[in-house]
Write a protein that holds these residues in place. Structure first.
Motif, PDB file in Angstrom:
ATOM      1  N   THR A  51      19.481  -8.778  11.102  1.00 24.43           N
ATOM      2  CA  THR A  51      19.575  -7.616  10.213  1.00 24.43           C
ATOM      3  C   THR A  51      19.483  -7.989   8.736  1.00 24.43           C
ATOM      4  OG1 THR A  51      21.963  -7.804  10.494  1.00 24.43           O
ATOM      5  CG2 THR A  51      20.835  -6.127  11.790  1.00 24.43           C
ATOM      6  N   MET A  52      19.364  -9.284   8.424  1.00 20.09           N
ATOM      7  CA  MET A  52      19.168  -9.705   7.038  1.00 20.09           C
ATOM      8  C   MET A  52      17.911 -10.584   6.989  1.00 20.09           C
ATOM      9  SD  MET A  52      23.118 -10.487   5.819  1.00 20.09           S
ATOM     10  CE  MET A  52      22.900  -9.974   4.121  1.00 20.09           C
ATOM     11  N   PRO A  53      16.736 -10.018   7.271  1.00 18.89           N
ATOM     12  CA  PRO A  53      15.499 -10.813   7.411  1.00 18.89           C
ATOM     13  C   PRO A  53      15.096 -11.540   6.132  1.00 18.89           C
ATOM     14  CG  PRO A  53      15.009  -8.457   7.358  1.00 18.89           C
ATOM     15  CD  PRO A  53      16.485  -8.582   7.487  1.00 18.89           C
ATOM     16  N   PHE A  54      15.307 -10.931   4.966  1.00 18.40           N
ATOM     17  CA  PHE A  54      14.894 -11.569   3.718  1.00 18.40           C
ATOM     18  C   PHE A  54      15.678 -12.861   3.478  1.00 18.40           C
ATOM     19  CE2 PHE A  54      15.862 -12.159  -0.830  1.00 18.40           C
ATOM     20  CZ  PHE A  54      14.610 -12.566  -1.250  1.00 18.40           C
ATOM     21  N   LEU A  55      16.986 -12.766   3.557  1.00 21.14           N
ATOM     22  CA  LEU A  55      17.826 -13.944   3.300  1.00 21.14           C
ATOM     23  C   LEU A  55      17.606 -15.019   4.366  1.00 21.14           C
ATOM     24  CD1 LEU A  55      21.142 -12.245   2.126  1.00 21.14           C
ATOM     25  CD2 LEU A  55      19.616 -13.655   0.750  1.00 21.14           C
ATOM     26  N   ARG A  56      17.416 -14.620   5.607  1.00 16.44           N
ATOM     27  CA  ARG A  56      17.155 -15.596   6.665  1.00 16.44           C
ATOM     28  C   ARG A  56      15.814 -16.309   6.428  1.00 16.44           C
ATOM     29  NH1 ARG A  56      19.815 -15.088  11.665  1.00 16.44           N
ATOM     30  NH2 ARG A  56      17.859 -15.487  12.772  1.00 16.44           N
TER      31      ARG A  56
END
Length: 934
Positions: free
Chosen positions: A61-66
């Protein structure tokens, strides 16, 4: 004696704060100016409040940070420490140290000592977020170089029933507006173009969502996705503003994690493991990427786990500002994209900053310490400190950077261990002094009891016995203690210790002086014990009562420990001559009742588990007990037929009220379970029954057994109306046990031709008739009686829970009386319910004291001795680490033991009123006064 008791126990109470809760923050430390080159001009810190590591690494649910963590940045687990709360978590991130234990004096609301932070050391810092977090770092600095823009998270406009993303949306919108306005504000633009600046974004939405909706729910994951998108947008805004100059470092982390049920504060892995993602200028990247087996598609090569306090020196290193002077964190070179020289210089600066704290702390202790008593930290004495610092400086000058890094890391480790040593330098001496004070106070109390016994039997002592103490011995004792007294004052004064240390150093000396001054008392007691050949018996009693007091002290943490002294009570008659004076039914009831009470210490604390059938069973069982009392004890009573008939009528009314209560409880319970409205008629009926039940005991005669049974029936009737589970059965078992205790104490008096029903709570009772003395000395039996009383008091507190059970408040506790939310009335009812078992024990003890004519003052002193044994034990159980709940619980347990004697005095006074007051006598007195006035 009363004033001395108050002073001593106040000193004991405050001692734990000087022993365990001194601030570790070293003051007056000068910042160490960094000598390495900055790899970034600015740093952006995102703190996602309440984000646990599991929510980041095991969800997409946090694709950018991952994506950033796996490609152009570094990531890892940031290990926090308890208490996992917002304020200490943010302090750890920005200032580099964990919770200050002295925050307890501020109610955990703020850091009691000013401290340094990354924001302080920056040239400019701009903050956005909740005011209670932002204001932690802006004390005395607003308008200087730290600028804030905060909001009230408790405002109605951010209500969680609307959307938890509103909190973070406010931050993102204000940051975007800030950079938009900067294009037109010349002064602001000039500040933003400088280096060594920090942007701090506090994102509270995830914490609020976790509390409200719980982690792993759709609402919580939606909030995470919103935060991820917002951070991506803010990164784009900042990079665009600075024309993608590549001079910005970004850091996302969290202050604490959260459990599956939406709480934090303790030491669960979900609470102590938080994620961090570091990317941008100066971040050391890794080319190879392999999936991490512990996570969902995260790169193991990019992973680097750290301690939360390491973030402060890492952030300071990127923009080359001094590491916060109070930081205990260590910069990690694996995360830095720097030359070897700059890495070595950064680590060296970090080591000098930590070493400066150690050197100042060492100097503070060493400069005031008495050289003869001073024990330095041997691995890093003043000479060794100077040598290792000079050696590190030599390596720096020679450019031997690899060796410098190794040496600097060694300096940090030695300094951190040395800091812990000097922070706790006075802890052990204070513990020893307070322990000696406890022991001296206990011996002093024993001396008072011994003097009472000797004075009571003064006629049996010869004149030589009274003058037995040699003057030389007395003078020697005075000289020895005067020397100790003077030396104690000298130690405190020379070392410039706080003024309260005079009390800690002088109190044990004074107490032991008073205890040992009259040596003839101890000689006479010893001679008497030796003459009566009671030495083995006395030693056995000391061991039993000592172990019993320790078990009671442990019961504050482990309720099941109460079963051990209860087991001893059950076996007591069979291990003494008592069994020859009691009938088999009495022995069976006593032992069975004690064992039954011990079972309740293993049962769950009464909370939200509702079993109304057990409440009804308790009521029926007590009706059966009253019936047996009427037929076996009251009906055979022959002296006063009018009084007997009145008592029987009153008991019949009490039985009727108890039946009404059982029916009321059953009906109200069924209505609640079926969802039908609770009947106002039954609530009114419950109020009438409760008030009548509490008043009726005063209508009974003051005959001991009748008054006690009436009081117990009235209290249990009220208690059952507020019961939801097995606590009603506990009350029945407690009453049966304490009533058996009263009966046994009467039988042990060996009074002939007198039954217990003959005794009454009347001060002018003909003691000669029943063979009792008005005045007598203290005996070993009184130690047993006082021990039973203390045990019953502790059992009443922890038998089915205690006042802390209010945390698990269940509406059904007060359903019989009220259904609307009226906090004051509800709290009053619950407090009265909590007080009921104490009153039952207090009235029973009042009966025991009245029947045995034991000196009440001496009994209170014995109770004080037992409570101080528990207090001495709990002194070593006080915690200054862990969750706020664990720390607060350990403090409250120590406080409870210290005030227990005052509480017992209060209970005894209430019990005396309940047993001695008679409505008939009161009415007669009023009538007589009116007749005289006429």
């Amino acid at each position: 004696m009363f004033l001395l008791r108050i002073f001593v126990h106040i000193a004991f109470l405050f001692s734990i704060f000087d022993i365990y809760f001194k601030s570790p923050i070293v003051k007056n430390i000068h910042p160490i100016k960094p000598i390495h080159d900055a790899v970034a001009d600015r740093l952006v810190l995102f703190v996602v409040d309440g984000l646990r590591a599991e929510s980041f690494v095991n969800h997409t649910t946090m694709p950018f940070l991952r994506s950033v963590a796996n490609s152009k940045g570094r990531w890892g687990i940031s290990r926090t420490q308890v208490p996992t709360e917002s304020r200490p978590g943010h302090v750890a991130i920005a200032a580099g140290f964990y919770e200050d234990p002295s925050a307890v004096v501020k109610g955990w609301k703020e850091n009691p000592v000013d401290f340094d932070s990354v924001f302080n050391q920056s040239q400019f810092t701009w903050c956005w977020g909740a005011y209670d977090i932002i204001n932690i770092f802006t004390k005395d600095h607003v308008g200087d170089h730290i600028y804030t823009n905060d909001f009230n998270p408790y405002s109605q406009s951010f209500s969680t029933y609307k959307n938890t993303t509103l909190l973070d949306d406010w931050v993102f919108r204000n940051v975007k507006e800030f950079f938009q306005n900067a294009e037109e504000d010349v002064n602001l633009l000039a500040k933003l173009k400088k280096n060594k600046i920090v942007f701090f974004l506090h994102l509270l939405g995830t914490d609020t969502s976790g509390h409200t909706h719980k982690p792993q729910t759709r609402n919580f994951l939606t909030t995470l996705r919103f935060v991820d998108e917002g951070i991506k947008i803010i990164e784009g805004v900042i990079n665009t503003f600075y024309n993608d100059d590549g001079k910005t470092t970004f850091l996302m982390t969290s202050d604490h994690g959260m459990t599956d049920w939406g709480s934090h504060g303790a030491g669960d892995n979900y609470e102590t493991e938080t994620p961090y993602v570091l990317w941008g200028s100066g971040v050391n990247q890794v080319n190879e990427t392999r999936p991490d087996s512990e996570t969902l598609l995260m790169s193991s090569e990019h992973r680097f786990d750290i301690n939360q306090i390491d973030l402060a020196p890492i952030m300071a290193t990127f923009i080359s500002i001094p590491v916060p002077v109070n930081s205990l964190g260590q910069v990690k070179t694996d995360l830095l994209n720097m030359t070897l020289a700059n890495k070595a210089k950064a680590v060296y600066g970090n080591s000098r900053q930590i070493a400066a704290q150690y050197d100042k702390k060492r100097h503070d202790v060493e400069s005031n310490a008495i050289s003869m008593l001073y024990k330095p930290y041997e691995p890093l004495t003043k000479k060794k400190y100077e040598e290792i610092i000079n050696f590190a400086e030599t390596l720096l000058i020679k450019g031997e950077y690899e060796k410098l890094i190794i040496c600097s890391e060694e300096i940090m480790q030695l300094s951190l261990r040395g800091l812990r040593y000097y922070n706790d330098y006075y802890q052990k001496p204070l513990l020893i002094l307070v322990t000696l004070s406890f022991m001296g106070w206990i011996v002093y109390l024993l001396k008072l009891l011994s003097e009472q016994k000797i004075h009571t039997h003064a006629d049996t002592c010869t004149a030589s016995c009274v003058r037995g103490t040699k003057i030389l011995v007395k003078q020697s004792i005075n000289i020895i203690f005067l020397i100790i007294f003077g030396f104690s004052i000298y130690i405190v004064y020379v070392q410039s210790l706080p003024v309260q240390y005079f009390v800690y150093f002088l109190m044990p000396t004074a107490l032991w002086w008073y205890a040992m001054l009259s040596m003839e008392v101890w000689f006479q007691i010893y001679k008497k014990i030796k003459r009566d050949k009671e030495l083995t018996s006395v030693l056995l009693q000391i061991v039993c009562y000592g172990l019993g007091s320790i078990a009671m002290g442990l019961s504050f943490t482990y309720r099941w420990m109460l079963s051990l002294p209860l087991l001893g009570m059950a076996l007591w008659p069979f291990m003494s001559s008592t069994k020859y004076h009691l009938t088999n039914p009495v022995l069976l009831i006593w032992s069975g009742g004690s064992l039954l009470l011990s079972i309740f210490s293993f049962m769950p604390v009464v909370g939200k588990n509702v079993v109304i059938s057990l409440v009804i069973a308790a009521g029926v069982l007590w009706i059966f007990v009253i019936t047996i009392f009427i037929y076996k004890i009251l009906m055979p009573f022959r002296y006063n037929k009018v009084e007997k008939q009145r008592e029987m009528y009153l008991f019949s009314i009490q039985i009727l009220l108890l039946l009404i209560s059982c029916h009321n409880i059953y009906v109200q319970s069924k209505r609640f379970e079926q969802g039908t409205p609770v009947s106002a008629f039954y609530q009114t009926e419950a109020w009438i029954v409760a008030v009548t039940s509490l008043i009726m005991p005063f209508l009974f005669s003051r005959r001991l057994m009748c008054r006690l049974m009436a009081i117990n029936t009235g209290l249990i009737n009220f208690y059952l109306l507020m019961s939801v589970s097995h606590e009603g059965l506990f009350m029945v078992a407690l009453i049966i046990n304490v009533m058996s205790w009263v009966f046994i104490e009467f039988r042990l008096l060996h009074v002939k031709d007198v039954k217990i029903i003959d005794c009454a709570f009347i001060e002018d009772t003909n003691e000669e008739k029943i063979g009792l003395q008005i005045e007598r000395s203290i005996t070993s039996q009184d130690f047993r009686r006082a021990f039973f009383f203390v045990l019953y008091i502790i059992l009443a507190f922890f038998g089915t829970g205690n006042i802390a059970s209010l945390n698990s408040f269940e509406l059904r506790w007060v359903t019989c009386f009220i259904t609307s939310f009226q906090p004051f009335l509800i709290t009053t009812l619950i407090l009265m319910k909590t007080l009921s078992p104490f009153l039952i024990v207090g009235c029973a003890f009042r009966a025991v004291q009245f029947v045995t004519k034991a000196p009440l003052g001496c009994l209170n002193i014995i109770v004080l001795i037992y409570s101080n044994i528990m207090g001495l034990q709990l002194l070593f159980y006080v915690r200054n680490n862990g969750s706020w709940l664990e720390i607060g619980t350990s403090i409250s347990q120590f406080v409870i033991v210290q005030v227990i004697t005052l509480f017992i005095v209060l209970i005894n006074q209430i019990a005396k009123t309940m047993t001695d007051f008679s409505i008939y006598n009161f009415a007669n007195q009023i009538l007589e006064k009116r007749k005289k006035s006429v």
